[in-house]
Design a protein around this motif. Sequence first.
Motif, PDB file in Angstrom:
ATOM      1  N   LEU A 297     -10.224  16.427   6.859  1.00 50.62           N
ATOM      2  CA  LEU A 297     -10.301  15.100   7.440  1.00 50.62           C
ATOM      3  C   LEU A 297     -11.709  14.525   7.345  1.00 50.62           C
ATOM      4  CD1 LEU A 297      -8.799  12.899   9.202  1.00 50.62           C
ATOM      5  CD2 LEU A 297      -9.866  14.019  11.155  1.00 50.62           C
TER       6      LEU A 297
ATOM      7  N   ARG B  12     -12.934  11.365   5.030  1.00 51.38           N
ATOM      8  CA  ARG B  12     -13.517  10.173   5.659  1.00 51.38           C
ATOM      9  C   ARG B  12     -14.892   9.866   5.058  1.00 51.38           C
ATOM     10  NH1 ARG B  12     -11.057   9.112  10.847  1.00 51.38           N
ATOM     11  NH2 ARG B  12      -8.826   9.333  10.433  1.00 51.38           N
TER      12      ARG B  12
ATOM     13  N   GLN C  35     -16.043   6.335   2.274  1.00 52.25           N
ATOM     14  CA  GLN C  35     -16.863   5.316   2.933  1.00 52.25           C
ATOM     15  C   GLN C  35     -17.256   4.147   2.040  1.00 52.25           C
ATOM     16  OE1 GLN C  35     -19.292   6.146   6.503  1.00 52.25           O
ATOM     17  NE2 GLN C  35     -19.890   7.914   5.318  1.00 52.25           N
TER      18      GLN C  35
ATOM     19  N   TYR D 248     -19.910   6.265   9.208  1.00 57.33           N
ATOM     20  CA  TYR D 248     -20.442   7.560   9.639  1.00 57.33           C
ATOM     21  C   TYR D 248     -21.783   7.839   8.973  1.00 57.33           C
ATOM     22  CZ  TYR D 248     -15.400   7.778  10.454  1.00 57.33           C
ATOM     23  OH  TYR D 248     -14.121   7.485  10.822  1.00 57.33           O
TER      24      TYR D 248
ATOM     25  N   CYS E 259     -19.507  11.852  12.130  1.00 53.83           N
ATOM     26  CA  CYS E 259     -18.093  11.616  11.832  1.00 53.83           C
ATOM     27  C   CYS E 259     -17.209  12.343  12.854  1.00 53.83           C
ATOM     28  CB  CYS E 259     -17.768  12.094  10.415  1.00 53.83           C
ATOM     29  SG  CYS E 259     -16.049  11.834   9.920  1.00 53.83           S
TER      30      CYS E 259
ATOM     31  N   ILE F 274     -14.768  10.525  15.659  1.00 55.79           N
ATOM     32  CA  ILE F 274     -13.322  10.793  15.707  1.00 55.79           C
ATOM     33  C   ILE F 274     -12.915  11.294  17.089  1.00 55.79           C
ATOM     34  CG2 ILE F 274     -11.465  12.249  14.803  1.00 55.79           C
ATOM     35  CD1 ILE F 274     -12.958  12.189  12.093  1.00 55.79           C
TER      36      ILE F 274
ATOM     37  N   GLN G 269      -5.133  11.012   6.330  1.00 55.44           N
ATOM     38  CA  GLN G 269      -6.474  11.353   6.809  1.00 55.44           C
ATOM     39  C   GLN G 269      -7.482  10.246   6.510  1.00 55.44           C
ATOM     40  OE1 GLN G 269      -7.035  15.257   4.964  1.00 55.44           O
ATOM     41  NE2 GLN G 269      -6.589  16.243   6.906  1.00 55.44           N
ATOM     42  N   ALA G 270      -7.287   9.515   5.419  1.00 55.81           N
ATOM     43  CA  ALA G 270      -8.179   8.401   5.106  1.00 55.81           C
ATOM     44  C   ALA G 270      -7.844   7.180   5.951  1.00 55.81           C
ATOM     45  CB  ALA G 270      -8.087   8.038   3.625  1.00 55.81           C
TER      46      ALA G 270
ATOM     47  N   GLN H 249      -9.601   4.272   9.383  1.00 51.40           N
ATOM     48  CA  GLN H 249     -11.037   4.044   9.370  1.00 51.40           C
ATOM     49  C   GLN H 249     -11.360   2.761  10.119  1.00 51.40           C
ATOM     50  OE1 GLN H 249     -13.648   5.507   6.496  1.00 51.40           O
ATOM     51  NE2 GLN H 249     -12.094   5.612   4.925  1.00 51.40           N
TER      52      GLN H 249
END
Length: 325
Positions: free
Chosen positions: A136, A140, A144, A178, A184, A188, A265-266, A269
């Motif tokens: 994860l 992330r 970015q 992040y 990060c 989260i 997981q992406a 954001q």
Amino acid sequence: MTKRKELAAASQLSCFHLDDFIAGWIGGASSVFVGHPLDTVKTRLQAGKGYRNTLHCVLTIYRKETVAGFFKGLSFPLASITVYNSVVFGFFSNTQRVISKYRYGDGRHPCSMLDLTLASMLTGLVSVGLGAPVDLVKIRLQMQTQTVLAENLHLAGNAPGGTNIPLGPVELPGQRLYRGPLHCISSILQREGVQGLYRGAGAMILRDVPGYTLYFIPYAFFCNLLSPDGKASPHPGSIWLAGGLAGSISWVTATPADVVKSRMQADAQRQRKYRGILHCIQSSYRTEGLQVFFRGASVNAIRGFPMSATMFLSYELSLQFFRSL
């Protein structure tokens, strides 16, 4: 009676080998350096926007971010995936010995194909506990520099009078959610809680339980096939080739579940688009068709070979070194 208990305890301890974990750590570190650039390409293809194919993705990353773009988010995988692979290989090897001890009375007894399958599936299940947060954070950080869609910025439909204005992608080159891996994780946890670190874990189980079965079993099969003389320790060249083939097979077959995992997981954001695994599958299929679930398959096949070949070779050679001391 006490003596018998001591002997039983010593017999159980003999099934546990710490050197498997250390060798797994070394193999993991070497595989991260080899595979991370292509892993970045794979993630951008699966969860990003605006890439026509693998080559276009590679050239775009290079033009916009130079070589450093391919190593974005490397520090966290290097620190964490080494531990992750240590757990995976240590758990798999020790589980084989426990199964052999239970079934045959000797932890050194060769495992059957059924034993290897059980050990592989258990390893895939256990790996998610540590691997889901690692993946994860890595994803992330890798994502970015992606184009931010208008729907993720709460812009659509916010014009005076409620008029819906179609908005295209918006480039925010200076924006970074992040500052690094620790920031990060902290972000989260603050926004989504502990469960946020395990977003996509269900899809990861669907990927890793069969994925590790198709990782360790082909490796054992190819090692036996490439070592017909039955040597206890295959030639390094055989280990390298068997590991590479096993990695390519495993990653290609795991690609559909990997696509779903990467997208989940992406996601979030800026605003969450997928409510769960089934919604992600349905939404992806409706908007992009069946081919979306095989996006990045070629990268996975190419990346899986050198990564796994390096992983297995480093693991086996490290293990031989430790056991020769």
